[in-house]
Structures are given as C-alpha cells and as structure tokens.
Design an enzyme around this catalytic site. Structure first.
Site, PDB file in Angstrom:
ATOM      1  N   GLU A  97      62.284  12.272  94.672  1.00 58.39           N
ATOM      2  CA  GLU A  97      60.842  12.354  94.908  1.00 58.39           C
ATOM      3  C   GLU A  97      60.134  12.548  93.571  1.00 58.39           C
ATOM      4  O   GLU A  97      60.756  12.943  92.580  1.00 58.39           O
ATOM      5  CB  GLU A  97      60.538  13.558  95.812  1.00 58.39           C
ATOM      6  CG  GLU A  97      61.174  13.475  97.188  1.00 58.39           C
ATOM      7  CD  GLU A  97      60.722  12.256  97.973  1.00 58.39           C
ATOM      8  OE1 GLU A  97      59.517  12.135  98.233  1.00 58.39           O
ATOM      9  OE2 GLU A  97      61.577  11.413  98.309  1.00 58.39           O
ATOM     10  N   ASP A 141      63.406  18.114 101.395  1.00 54.97           N
ATOM     11  CA  ASP A 141      63.312  16.720 101.820  1.00 54.97           C
ATOM     12  C   ASP A 141      64.207  16.470 103.039  1.00 54.97           C
ATOM     13  O   ASP A 141      63.778  15.860 104.028  1.00 54.97           O
ATOM     14  CB  ASP A 141      63.703  15.800 100.651  1.00 54.97           C
ATOM     15  CG  ASP A 141      63.606  14.336 101.013  1.00 54.97           C
ATOM     16  OD1 ASP A 141      62.496  13.784 100.972  1.00 54.97           O
ATOM     17  OD2 ASP A 141      64.651  13.744 101.361  1.00 54.97           O
ATOM     18  N   GLY A 157      65.933   4.851  97.222  1.00 55.11           N
ATOM     19  CA  GLY A 157      65.824   3.744  96.272  1.00 55.11           C
ATOM     20  C   GLY A 157      64.843   2.703  96.772  1.00 55.11           C
ATOM     21  O   GLY A 157      64.486   2.669  97.952  1.00 55.11           O
ATOM     22  N   LYS A 159      63.315  15.683 107.101  1.00 55.37           N
ATOM     23  CA  LYS A 159      63.927  14.581 107.851  1.00 55.37           C
ATOM     24  C   LYS A 159      64.548  15.069 109.150  1.00 55.37           C
ATOM     25  O   LYS A 159      64.478  14.391 110.178  1.00 55.37           O
ATOM     26  CB  LYS A 159      64.957  13.866 106.968  1.00 55.37           C
ATOM     27  CG  LYS A 159      64.277  13.086 105.833  1.00 55.37           C
ATOM     28  CD  LYS A 159      65.274  12.643 104.783  1.00 55.37           C
ATOM     29  CE  LYS A 159      64.584  11.814 103.708  1.00 55.37           C
ATOM     30  NZ  LYS A 159      65.450  11.599 102.530  1.00 55.37           N
ATOM     31  N   GLY A 176      65.487   6.013  90.640  1.00 52.72           N
ATOM     32  CA  GLY A 176      64.413   5.910  91.642  1.00 52.72           C
ATOM     33  C   GLY A 176      64.765   6.529  92.974  1.00 52.72           C
ATOM     34  O   GLY A 176      64.163   6.202  93.993  1.00 52.72           O
TER      35      GLY A 176
HETATM   36  N1  HSE Z   1      64.099  11.426  97.641  1.00 53.56           N
HETATM   37  C1  HSE Z   1      64.590  10.890  98.868  1.00 53.56           C
HETATM   38  C2  HSE Z   1      66.095  10.967  98.861  1.00 53.56           C
HETATM   39  C3  HSE Z   1      64.126   9.479  99.011  1.00 53.56           C
HETATM   40  O1  HSE Z   1      66.664  11.162  97.780  1.00 53.56           O
HETATM   41  O2  HSE Z   1      66.718  10.859  99.913  1.00 53.56           O
HETATM   42  C4  HSE Z   1      64.409   8.858 100.339  1.00 53.56           C
HETATM   43  O3  HSE Z   1      63.822   9.551 101.388  1.00 53.56           O
END
Ligand code: HSE
Length: 381
Positions: A172, A183, A283, A187, A169
């Site tokens: 994405e 991703d 998660g 951020k 989990g």
């Molecule tokens: N897919 C993202 C990660 C989830 O692995 O960091 C949390 O932002």
C-alpha cells in the site's frame, strides 16, 4: 460500457490499459490529481465524470476512504455502476455504498479489494446464494507473504524484503497497513460481510509481521516450521469471529508452498466443503484483472456482492484458542501456560498450551506497552 478510472497509480494504469482490449468495455476519462491532467483523457474534476452521460461505470482505484467515498457516492447517485479495489473504503463505507447502489439501480462490486487477482469474494458471493458458509480466510496479503517468503527462503532481512515489495508495487502507499496486518484484517472483514452478512468492525484482533526477525525465521526453520500471516473468519456462537495473526505451520502445509506475492484464500461451505484459491494477491496486473472481471460481471447482469440484510457489528473471538509459539523476554514467560520452553540469550522461546486469541493479543500489547519485544505465531490446531 465506457469506464472512468479514479486514480492513475499502480492499479489505475493497469486498469486503463486493460480497458483498451476488454470485450464490451471502453476507456473513459481518468481522474488524476490537480495539475497532473497532462493528456486530453485525464481530468482532475470529479464533476466532469459524474455529469458525463456517456460514462456507464466508474472504477475507483485511488485508495483511502476520502475522497473515494464521496466520489463513489456521487457516481452511484448519478446511476453509474461502481467497482473498487479499495478495501479501506469498503470496510468503512461498504454497507452505505451498497445501499446507494440498490437505491439507484446501479452495481457495486469490490472483488478486487480482496486477494488481488484471486476471485475469492466473487466466488464467495455466488456460494452464499445456495450454500451456508462456515469459515473463510487464508493468506490475504501479498506484501507480507512476499516478505515472509523472502526472509525465510532467501534469507533477506526485513527492511530489504519490504523495500523489494514496495518496488514491485505490492505494498500500500503506506506499507504500515500491510505489515501491521490491517490490510489483511480489512479483507477478512469484507469476507465476513459477503459470507455471513455481518461486517465486523469491533472486537477484532490483529497482529502483523513487524516483530518477525531473522532469528525467529532461523529458530522456526530448525523446528521444521514456516511462518505465514493468516486471516481467519467464521461463524461463532453470537455472530462471527475475525482476526489476523502469524501462524507457524509444518513445512509441508499447503500455506508454506504459497510463495512471493501469492495469496491462498479459502472458504468452507456446508455443502461445498473446502474451496481453496491460489493466485497473485497484489500487483498491477493481478489487481487490474480483478477490477476488469467485476466490470465484465456487470455486463452479465451482476449488481451486488453484499446482501440487502448485511449489517455491521462486533466480532466475537472468545471461542478461538490455539497453542502458540512465542518469543518474549525470559522474565515474562510465566505469564503463559508453558508446555515447552528454551532460552535464546535474554529471551525465552515458548510453546504454549492453548491460549485464547484475545488473551494472546492482549499480552503482546501489554508487553509492548512496557517496552518489551515479543513475537508470536499460532500453531496448527
Ligand atoms: N497491499 C496489498 C497486498 C495489495 O499486499 O496484498 C493488494 O490488496
């Protein structure tokens, strides 16, 4: 405060369950896809939430820009507070949503959108009130950290490491955003918006881990190096710099002790110096805990993470340069300022003299455009 939850996936389920036990918060309706409302508290029409006067806040955890944006905008216009874990939404529409929140005297908080359970944006948004931030970033993607750690420490291949990260989990819905670095890039965009009041939407450089192979892991290990995916942002001459790329670090570097799905987020304030935060970056429960933390902050009076003066703009990475570790077809090695090189079959492995971030990323794009494979990682300054 009754909280409606938009989305009932990995994070949504965690948020809904945590709401049952949180001080001052209570479970509200949960928005699910049409045909999935199989419980009285599930609903598939957003209007049922927006028009429900008993709902004080909305937790958006569905992901994607639309319909999440329209739903959050409607909730804010109805005077409801909004918290979100959705970095794609905040990177694309955060300034607009923050303005709507101000206009309607509601809160818009998104600390869950960066760092999973790590209170990075939360602390950063407090720090900017009294300190000047110089730089920020770190390991901001749990999926790729999990994969890099599994490949380097446990010898998993890329596909198995990705499958495990999805099963746990962390990834994405479309894991391309994780492995491509997008991703983490979103951020660092949010970090720059909170830390510097500038959301960089152009001029960004982004390299993920898609080219990282077991052979790269083995060669780095031989040299006492370990690979991590790093996001970096900071003040530049004309605004901010912001980019994501793999980095090869000495095995004793702090980043190399960040294992599994953990993140290591940091900022440097003029007065605080370096502040480093480590915790699970992805998660169900870590991310849900960040959503709930934002909701608790609303109860304590917090309303905004983005200042009223925050604008979008262009990143300027022109002042950023490092030496790089590069694997590329031997015939292309002459395109780089080579400090040290050795052969590995048909490939060359090269340590470069300092190369600008923009030039390194552009060379990789050019080589891939002509069908050649390349892996690169920045070396410590
Ligand atoms: N897919 C993202 C990660 C989830 O692995 O960091 C949390 O932002």
């Amino acid at each position: 405060m009754k909280v409606a939850v938009l989305g009932f996936g990995t994070v949504g389920k965690g948020v809904y369950e945590m709401l049952a036990h949180a001080d001052g918060l209570e479970q509200g309706p949960v928005l699910v896809r049409p045909g999935k409302a199989d419980e009285p508290w599930k609903i598939s029409d957003i209007n049922g939430i927006v028009s429900d006067v008993s709902v004080g806040a909305v937790a958006e955890v569905m992901g994607g820009v639309e319909p999440a944006f329209s739903y959050c905008a409607a909730a804010l216009k109805a005077g409801k507070h909004v918290v979100t874990s959705n970095k794609a939404l905040v990177a694309a529409k955060g300034i607009e949503l923050a303005a709507l929140a101000r206009e309607h005297k509601a809160a818009f908080l998104f600390s869950a959108a960066c760092g999973g359970g790590v209170p990075f944006l939360h602390n950063l948004s407090l720090a900017v009130l009294s300190d000047r931030i110089e730089s920020l970033g770190g390991i901001l993607n749990g999926t790729t950290n999990y994969m890099l750690d599994a490949m380097q420490r446990r010898g998993l291949d890329y596909a198995s490491a990705l499958a495990d990260a999805q099963r746990l989990g962390y990834a994405e819905a479309d894991p391309t955003a994780d492995v491509s670095g997008l991703d983490a890039l979103r951020k660092i965009m949010l970090g720059c918006a909170v830390g510097f009041g500038l959301l960089p939407v152009e001029g960004l450089d982004c390299e993920g881990i898609e080219s990282f192979s077991a052979a790269d892991a083995a060669d780095l290990k031989k040299r006492g190096l370990c690979c991590r995916l790093l996001a970096r942002g900071g003040k530049s001459a004309s605004g901010v710099y912001a980019y994501v790329e793999p980095m090869a670090l000495g095995a004793s570097a702090a980043e190399c002790s960040v294992l599994d799905n953990f993140n290591m987020a940091r900022y440097r304030g003029v007065n605080s110096g370096d502040i480093i935060m480590i915790g699970q970056g992805a998660g169900r429960w870590p991310t849900a805990s960040a959503v709930l933390r934002d909701l608790s902050c609303i109860l304590r009076g917090e309303r905004a993470m983005l200042g009223a003066g925050c604008v979008s703009g262009k990143a300027d990475n022109s002042g950023c340069a490092h030496s790089y570790y590069v694997r590329l077809p031997a015939g292309y090695a002459g395109r780089l300022p080579v400090k040290e090189a050795w052969r590995d079959g048909g490939d060359a492995r090269v340590i470069t003299e300092p190369v600008s971030v923009a030039d390194m990323h552009a060379l990789a794009a050019e080589l891939r455009g002509s069908g050649a494979g390349i892996f690169f990682a920045a070396l410590e300054d």
